[in-house]
Design an enzyme around this catalytic site. Sequence first.
Site, PDB file in Angstrom:
ATOM      1  CG  ASP A  27      42.184 -62.323 -47.423  1.00 44.84           C
ATOM      2  OD1 ASP A  27      40.946 -62.233 -47.334  1.00 44.84           O
ATOM      3  OD2 ASP A  27      42.765 -63.347 -47.831  1.00 44.84           O
ATOM      4  CG  HIS A  44      33.335 -56.354 -45.338  1.00 47.84           C
ATOM      5  ND1 HIS A  44      34.529 -56.935 -45.689  1.00 47.84           N
ATOM      6  CD2 HIS A  44      32.371 -57.146 -45.874  1.00 47.84           C
ATOM      7  CE1 HIS A  44      34.284 -58.039 -46.400  1.00 47.84           C
ATOM      8  NE2 HIS A  44      32.992 -58.184 -46.523  1.00 47.84           N
ATOM      9  CG  LEU A 138      50.192 -41.835 -48.308  1.00 46.20           C
ATOM     10  CD1 LEU A 138      51.377 -42.802 -48.335  1.00 46.20           C
ATOM     11  CD2 LEU A 138      49.194 -42.271 -47.233  1.00 46.20           C
TER      12      LEU A 138
HETATM   13  C1  FPP Z   1      38.751 -59.185 -47.464  1.00 41.58           C
HETATM   14  O1  FPP Z   1      38.017 -59.800 -46.474  1.00 41.58           O
HETATM   15  C2  FPP Z   1      38.444 -57.816 -47.757  1.00 41.58           C
HETATM   16  C3  FPP Z   1      37.883 -57.299 -48.882  1.00 41.58           C
HETATM   17  C4  FPP Z   1      36.748 -57.842 -49.625  1.00 41.58           C
HETATM   18  C5  FPP Z   1      38.442 -56.045 -49.387  1.00 41.58           C
HETATM   19  C6  FPP Z   1      38.795 -55.030 -48.352  1.00 41.58           C
HETATM   20  C7  FPP Z   1      37.630 -54.297 -47.882  1.00 41.58           C
HETATM   21  C8  FPP Z   1      37.633 -53.470 -46.819  1.00 41.58           C
HETATM   22  C9  FPP Z   1      38.826 -53.162 -46.005  1.00 41.58           C
HETATM   23  C10 FPP Z   1      36.376 -52.834 -46.419  1.00 41.58           C
HETATM   24  C11 FPP Z   1      35.773 -52.038 -47.521  1.00 41.58           C
HETATM   25  C12 FPP Z   1      36.503 -50.804 -47.771  1.00 41.58           C
HETATM   26  C13 FPP Z   1      36.380 -50.085 -48.888  1.00 41.58           C
HETATM   27  C14 FPP Z   1      36.983 -48.714 -48.950  1.00 41.58           C
HETATM   28  C15 FPP Z   1      35.631 -50.614 -50.057  1.00 41.58           C
HETATM   29  P1  FPP Z   1      37.243 -61.125 -46.856  1.00 41.58           P
HETATM   30  O2  FPP Z   1      35.787 -60.791 -46.905  1.00 41.58           O
HETATM   31  O3  FPP Z   1      37.797 -61.711 -48.112  1.00 41.58           O
HETATM   32  O4  FPP Z   1      37.606 -62.017 -45.625  1.00 41.58           O
HETATM   33  P2  FPP Z   1      37.535 -63.602 -45.544  1.00 41.58           P
HETATM   34  O5  FPP Z   1      38.522 -64.131 -46.550  1.00 41.58           O
HETATM   35  O6  FPP Z   1      37.929 -63.876 -44.141  1.00 41.58           O
HETATM   36  O7  FPP Z   1      36.110 -63.982 -45.845  1.00 41.58           O
END
Ligand code: FPP
Length: 258
Positions: A27, A44, A138
């Site tokens: 997150d 991302h 893994l």
């Molecule tokens: C949270 O950040 C992240 C996600 C939405 C999921 C994790 C995604 C990645 C690591 C990148 C994509 C990778 C793949 C393989 C699909 P957020 O956008 O919720 O952050 P915020 O809460 O600060 O807005």
Amino acid sequence: MTMSEMMEGRGAKLLARTPRHVAIIMDGNGRWAAKRMLPRFEGHRRGVEALRRTVRAAGDLGIAYLTLYSFSSENWSRPKPEVDDLMGLLKRFVRNDLAELHAGNVRVRIIGEREGLDAEVAGLLAEAEDLTRANTGLTLVVAFNYGSRQEIAAAARRLAQAVAEGRLQAAEITPERLSASLDTADIPDPDLVIRTSGEQRLSNFLLWQAAYAEFVFLPILWPDFDRSVLEAALAEYAGRERRFGGLEAGRTRQGTHG
Ligand code: FPP
């Protein structure tokens, strides 16, 4: 006390060591980008780099199962351009990294709902699982289009169907059988759940499986996650005493929930 008594935790503190299964709620990508006046996509993109580092580190540190919450059932409610960005990053990740994962003996497993996914995304996820199925290193579990309540409801539907068709008695529906009906059927429960970005909630992630997991909430944002942060989380886990509902060392009366 003998070693086998200690392993069974009889009368002893069951001190956690290296967790067999670590699950991570990645997150804070958006906040990481906002702090730098960058578009969310950049957060991302850097999040995928952190993911790559984490997979390598987890393998090196002797973790057997690593589950990453990559796209939740609820993430569809984000603006379409952001959903498209996340789908694009997943496609790129599989295309660019699958060969290296396979060469590194990583076994990829996908949990989550496949139906309704774009055919190209579904095809790449299936390809990643098929190519790496026989690997013995893994196990990387990618939770994609995953929601724990949806997963539990789907398992309940399958069991109800079996009862309706006379293949199963209602009385035979035990926690073990329900576990075996989940997407994670052959994956051990997570020992440690990590969430970055300072939020302290599960957000529909592994609700059933995390019944006895230890939780570590970290203030850092996901794109800043690296091996040293993972090691710090593992050190915190190693100092925790796990009781699985039993009593802590030396206690003879009940009154805790373990
Ligand atoms: C949270 O950040 C992240 C996600 C939405 C999921 C994790 C995604 C990645 C690591 C990148 C994509 C990778 C793949 C393989 C699909 P957020 O956008 O919720 O952050 P915020 O809460 O600060 O807005």
